[in-house]
Structure formats: C-alpha cells, structure tokens
Design a protein around this motif. Sequence first.
Motif, PDB file in Angstrom:
ATOM      1  N   ASN A  42       0.981  -1.182  -0.113  1.00  0.00           N
ATOM      2  CA  ASN A  42       0.152   0.038   0.240  1.00  0.00           C
ATOM      3  C   ASN A  42       0.720   1.303   0.080  1.00  0.00           C
ATOM      4  OD1 ASN A  42       0.798   0.604   2.646  1.00  0.00           O
ATOM      5  ND2 ASN A  42      -0.840  -0.730   3.453  1.00  0.00           N
ATOM      6  N   GLU A  43       0.133   2.558   0.013  1.00  0.00           N
ATOM      7  CA  GLU A  43       0.716   3.768   0.005  1.00  0.00           C
ATOM      8  C   GLU A  43       2.046   4.039   1.118  1.00  0.00           C
ATOM      9  OE1 GLU A  43       0.398   8.459  -0.767  1.00  0.00           O
ATOM     10  OE2 GLU A  43      -1.623   6.980  -0.747  1.00  0.00           O
ATOM     11  N   GLU A  44       1.564   3.578   2.287  1.00  0.00           N
ATOM     12  CA  GLU A  44       2.429   3.808   3.533  1.00  0.00           C
ATOM     13  C   GLU A  44       3.683   2.892   3.307  1.00  0.00           C
ATOM     14  OE1 GLU A  44       2.099   3.417   8.355  1.00  0.00           O
ATOM     15  OE2 GLU A  44       0.478   3.120   7.148  1.00  0.00           O
ATOM     16  N   GLU A  45       3.455   1.690   2.673  1.00  0.00           N
ATOM     17  CA  GLU A  45       4.429   0.564   2.653  1.00  0.00           C
ATOM     18  C   GLU A  45       5.521   0.822   1.596  1.00  0.00           C
ATOM     19  OE1 GLU A  45       2.162  -3.296   4.219  1.00  0.00           O
ATOM     20  OE2 GLU A  45       1.984  -2.869   2.267  1.00  0.00           O
ATOM     21  N   ALA A  46       4.980   1.509   0.628  1.00  0.00           N
ATOM     22  CA  ALA A  46       5.688   1.915  -0.521  1.00  0.00           C
ATOM     23  C   ALA A  46       6.578   3.151  -0.159  1.00  0.00           C
ATOM     24  CB  ALA A  46       4.814   2.476  -1.731  1.00  0.00           C
ATOM     25  N   HIS A  47       6.140   3.889   0.735  1.00  0.00           N
ATOM     26  CA  HIS A  47       7.088   5.170   1.375  1.00  0.00           C
ATOM     27  C   HIS A  47       8.139   4.576   1.992  1.00  0.00           C
ATOM     28  CE1 HIS A  47       5.165   8.837  -0.466  1.00  0.00           C
ATOM     29  NE2 HIS A  47       4.052   8.155  -0.249  1.00  0.00           N
ATOM     30  N   ILE A  48       7.700   3.758   2.967  1.00  0.00           N
ATOM     31  CA  ILE A  48       8.659   3.245   3.712  1.00  0.00           C
ATOM     32  C   ILE A  48       9.746   2.439   3.288  1.00  0.00           C
ATOM     33  CG2 ILE A  48       8.862   1.251   5.711  1.00  0.00           C
ATOM     34  CD1 ILE A  48       5.818   1.727   6.622  1.00  0.00           C
ATOM     35  N   ILE A  49       9.321   1.431   2.248  1.00  0.00           N
ATOM     36  CA  ILE A  49      10.371   0.966   1.234  1.00  0.00           C
ATOM     37  C   ILE A  49      11.373   1.834   0.711  1.00  0.00           C
ATOM     38  CG2 ILE A  49      10.784  -0.570  -0.941  1.00  0.00           C
ATOM     39  CD1 ILE A  49       8.054  -1.842   0.019  1.00  0.00           C
ATOM     40  N   CYS A  50      10.906   2.710   0.143  1.00  0.00           N
ATOM     41  CA  CYS A  50      11.764   3.940  -0.652  1.00  0.00           C
ATOM     42  C   CYS A  50      12.390   4.757   0.416  1.00  0.00           C
ATOM     43  CB  CYS A  50      10.929   4.884  -1.395  1.00  0.00           C
ATOM     44  SG  CYS A  50      10.182   4.096  -2.833  1.00  0.00           S
ATOM     45  N   LYS A  51      12.101   4.994   1.784  1.00  0.00           N
ATOM     46  CA  LYS A  51      12.881   5.737   2.921  1.00  0.00           C
ATOM     47  C   LYS A  51      13.914   4.668   3.232  1.00  0.00           C
ATOM     48  CE  LYS A  51      12.456   7.721   7.406  1.00  0.00           C
ATOM     49  NZ  LYS A  51      11.499   8.175   8.520  1.00  0.00           N
ATOM     50  N   ASP A  52      13.801   3.312   3.261  1.00  0.00           N
ATOM     51  CA  ASP A  52      14.850   2.431   3.880  1.00  0.00           C
ATOM     52  C   ASP A  52      15.863   2.445   2.536  1.00  0.00           C
ATOM     53  OD1 ASP A  52      13.603   1.955   5.940  1.00  0.00           O
ATOM     54  OD2 ASP A  52      12.875  -0.072   5.543  1.00  0.00           O
ATOM     55  N   PHE A  53      15.469   2.506   1.448  1.00  0.00           N
ATOM     56  CA  PHE A  53      16.320   2.423   0.159  1.00  0.00           C
ATOM     57  C   PHE A  53      17.280   3.472   0.357  1.00  0.00           C
ATOM     58  CE2 PHE A  53      17.267   3.819  -4.176  1.00  0.00           C
ATOM     59  CZ  PHE A  53      18.050   3.163  -4.601  1.00  0.00           C
ATOM     60  N   GLN A  54      16.535   4.723   0.559  1.00  0.00           N
ATOM     61  CA  GLN A  54      17.485   6.117   0.478  1.00  0.00           C
ATOM     62  C   GLN A  54      18.484   6.029   1.529  1.00  0.00           C
ATOM     63  OE1 GLN A  54      13.896   8.492   0.002  1.00  0.00           O
ATOM     64  NE2 GLN A  54      15.025   9.616  -1.516  1.00  0.00           N
ATOM     65  N   HIS A  59      24.910   4.417   3.235  1.00  0.00           N
ATOM     66  CA  HIS A  59      26.022   3.844   4.082  1.00  0.00           C
ATOM     67  C   HIS A  59      26.413   2.503   3.135  1.00  0.00           C
ATOM     68  CE1 HIS A  59      25.080   6.391   7.394  1.00  0.00           C
ATOM     69  NE2 HIS A  59      24.016   5.969   7.355  1.00  0.00           N
ATOM     70  N   GLU A  60      26.871   2.659   2.207  1.00  0.00           N
ATOM     71  CA  GLU A  60      27.179   1.453   1.209  1.00  0.00           C
ATOM     72  C   GLU A  60      28.765   1.306   1.427  1.00  0.00           C
ATOM     73  OE1 GLU A  60      24.256   1.805  -2.567  1.00  0.00           O
ATOM     74  OE2 GLU A  60      25.791   3.532  -2.520  1.00  0.00           O
ATOM     75  N   ALA A  61      28.927   0.044   1.668  1.00  0.00           N
ATOM     76  CA  ALA A  61      30.050  -0.804   1.768  1.00  0.00           C
ATOM     77  C   ALA A  61      30.229  -2.170   0.845  1.00  0.00           C
ATOM     78  CB  ALA A  61      30.655  -0.773   2.916  1.00  0.00           C
ATOM     79  N   HIS A  76      19.219  -3.440  -1.915  1.00  0.00           N
ATOM     80  CA  HIS A  76      18.579  -2.462  -0.871  1.00  0.00           C
ATOM     81  C   HIS A  76      16.878  -2.595  -1.030  1.00  0.00           C
ATOM     82  CE1 HIS A  76      22.529  -0.918  -0.126  1.00  0.00           C
ATOM     83  NE2 HIS A  76      22.425   0.162  -1.003  1.00  0.00           N
ATOM     84  N   PHE A  77      16.576  -2.657  -2.266  1.00  0.00           N
ATOM     85  CA  PHE A  77      15.079  -2.512  -2.628  1.00  0.00           C
ATOM     86  C   PHE A  77      14.333  -3.698  -2.128  1.00  0.00           C
ATOM     87  CE2 PHE A  77      15.094   1.328  -5.625  1.00  0.00           C
ATOM     88  CZ  PHE A  77      14.117   1.816  -4.886  1.00  0.00           C
ATOM     89  N   GLU A  78      15.079  -5.006  -2.400  1.00  0.00           N
ATOM     90  CA  GLU A  78      14.807  -6.153  -2.013  1.00  0.00           C
ATOM     91  C   GLU A  78      14.592  -6.476  -0.622  1.00  0.00           C
ATOM     92  OE1 GLU A  78      15.567 -11.048  -3.266  1.00  0.00           O
ATOM     93  OE2 GLU A  78      17.041  -9.362  -3.781  1.00  0.00           O
ATOM     94  N   ARG A  79      15.788  -6.151   0.063  1.00  0.00           N
ATOM     95  CA  ARG A  79      15.647  -6.123   1.539  1.00  0.00           C
ATOM     96  C   ARG A  79      14.675  -5.209   2.181  1.00  0.00           C
ATOM     97  NH1 ARG A  79      22.198  -6.252   1.798  1.00  0.00           N
ATOM     98  NH2 ARG A  79      22.470  -8.516   1.190  1.00  0.00           N
ATOM     99  N   GLY A 133      32.686   9.822  -4.704  1.00  0.00           N
ATOM    100  CA  GLY A 133      31.597   8.960  -4.817  1.00  0.00           C
ATOM    101  C   GLY A 133      32.134   7.724  -5.711  1.00  0.00           C
ATOM    102  N   ASN A 134      31.372   6.519  -5.957  1.00  0.00           N
ATOM    103  CA  ASN A 134      31.431   5.386  -6.650  1.00  0.00           C
ATOM    104  C   ASN A 134      32.006   5.857  -7.871  1.00  0.00           C
ATOM    105  OD1 ASN A 134      30.187   3.375  -8.478  1.00  0.00           O
ATOM    106  ND2 ASN A 134      31.374   2.187  -6.791  1.00  0.00           N
ATOM    107  N   ARG A 135      32.887   5.139  -8.515  1.00  0.00           N
ATOM    108  CA  ARG A 135      33.202   5.359  -9.929  1.00  0.00           C
ATOM    109  C   ARG A 135      32.244   5.488 -10.860  1.00  0.00           C
ATOM    110  NH1 ARG A 135      34.484   3.227 -14.776  1.00  0.00           N
ATOM    111  NH2 ARG A 135      36.557   4.412 -15.831  1.00  0.00           N
ATOM    112  N   GLN A 136      31.540   4.314 -10.876  1.00  0.00           N
ATOM    113  CA  GLN A 136      30.682   4.125 -11.923  1.00  0.00           C
ATOM    114  C   GLN A 136      29.414   4.966 -11.626  1.00  0.00           C
ATOM    115  OE1 GLN A 136      28.708   0.227 -12.252  1.00  0.00           O
ATOM    116  NE2 GLN A 136      26.928   0.937 -12.643  1.00  0.00           N
ATOM    117  N   VAL A 137      28.886   5.305 -10.584  1.00  0.00           N
ATOM    118  CA  VAL A 137      27.857   6.361 -10.236  1.00  0.00           C
ATOM    119  C   VAL A 137      27.943   7.542 -10.763  1.00  0.00           C
ATOM    120  CG1 VAL A 137      26.088   7.329  -8.504  1.00  0.00           C
ATOM    121  CG2 VAL A 137      26.723   4.755  -8.331  1.00  0.00           C
TER     122      VAL A 137
END
Length: 241
Positions: A42-54, A59-61, A76-79, A133-137
């Motif tokens: 749902n909308e609330e869950e979608a926002h939570i998923i995107c917030k976690d992704f961001q 903190h990417e290693a 990130h999205f899957e988890r 930042g990361n070379r590719q990005v």
Amino acid sequence: MVLNGIKAVFFDLDNTLIDTSGASKKAIEEVVKLLINKSKFNEEEAHIICKDFQANLLHEAFDPTKLTIDDLRVLHFERAMQEIRSGDYKCLAKECYQLWKTKRLQLMTLSETTKNMLCELRKSTCLVLLTNGNRQVQREKIEACGANPFFDAIVVGGEHAEEKPAPSIFLHCCDLVAVKPEDCVMVGDNLDTDIQGGLNAGLKATIWLNKNTHVTSNPSPTPHYTIQSVTHLPDVLKNLQ
C-alpha cells in the motif's frame, strides 16, 4: 573576465552543478507509484520501502569483485520489501531500481545559465570537476548531464586512494592542470568535504553554495565566501582578493 590571479576553479558536482537531491526525490516518487500500482504494497508501505532504500544509499560498503553497485542497490530495495512482508521480490526490486536510476539520470542536467557561466569562466581560468563517490555512479552522472566539454579535468574520488576532504586529491587536481593550490578556488555545497578539503589543501579560497537560507550563521568549517546560487560565483571571483 579578470580573476585576480585565480588559475583554477574546482567545482563539486552533486547539488552544486546539478540538483542531485531534487532528481532523486522525483525519481523516488515514480518508484512509489510503481509499488502502489504493480504490487501488493500500500502507499504507506511503498513510502517506507523507498525511505529504507534512500537510507541505505548513505552507508554503502561492498566488495566490487563480488558485487556491482547496481546489484547492491537492487538488494537495498529487495531487503526493504522483505522487511515489510516476506516473499520473493527480486524482479520487483530490479524494476524499482532501474526506474529510479533511469529517471534520476534523466533529471540530472546542467542548466543553460550554468553552462554559460562555465563557458565564460573557462576563457580566463582552468576548470576542474572534483566529485566524491563510486566511480560508476559518478561517471554515469557526468555523462548524463553532459559535463565533460566544460572542464579541463574531471576527478572522481572513488577512483583514487583518498576522497575529499583529503588534501591529496586536491593536490592531484592541481597537478592535472599545472597550478599551485594557492592559485585555486573550491566551490561546493558540502562543508565537511568541499570546504574543509579546500582549507586542508591550502587553496586560495573556498566558496560555499548554501541554498538553505535558514542555515547561514556560523558555519563550521568556515568558508571564505558564501553564495546562494552557483551562478553568483563570477561576482565573487571578480572581487576576490
């Protein structure tokens, strides 16, 4: 334009020359729509998923010999989805990431006023793009916004042993365009990397791009100058002593 002995200007990329935050926000909005329309979230869950992704982007290693930056960000999205509800979200996570990445890069542009400013400055001084930042990005962002023709050198921190604010990467930029640190200026939005780095390297001046007018009192570290738009830079440079 007379620049009082300034032989090189170093520019940060993200949120200095291009609106990375704005592009990311609009791209996330598209992902929220996708999650609502194409999944059981749902909308609330979608926002939570995107917030976690961001949050995970900050903190990417990872070991690049085992995982690409793209694979990591799909994870990130899957988890984030699995935190909401168990299930197999590999395909959906990949779709979300590809939408976010594609949309974000499409929105990363140099404005015409910024391009004109860079062209005018380059008639009088060397221009260096210096981004962490990361070379590719970062290389994908540079390609997407078409920055290459406007600079004498482009340096991506992720391709070197140290990033901003380490003096070494600023000195490397100086070497690339054959100038001394005391003849250079750093322009960026980040006090901890751009301004502190310029101070660490002994540059002639540091210029802080502060678009948030509510945060102006006693910045630390202290820049030599503060501007609210990168297009205000020429006025500062002409009067810089």
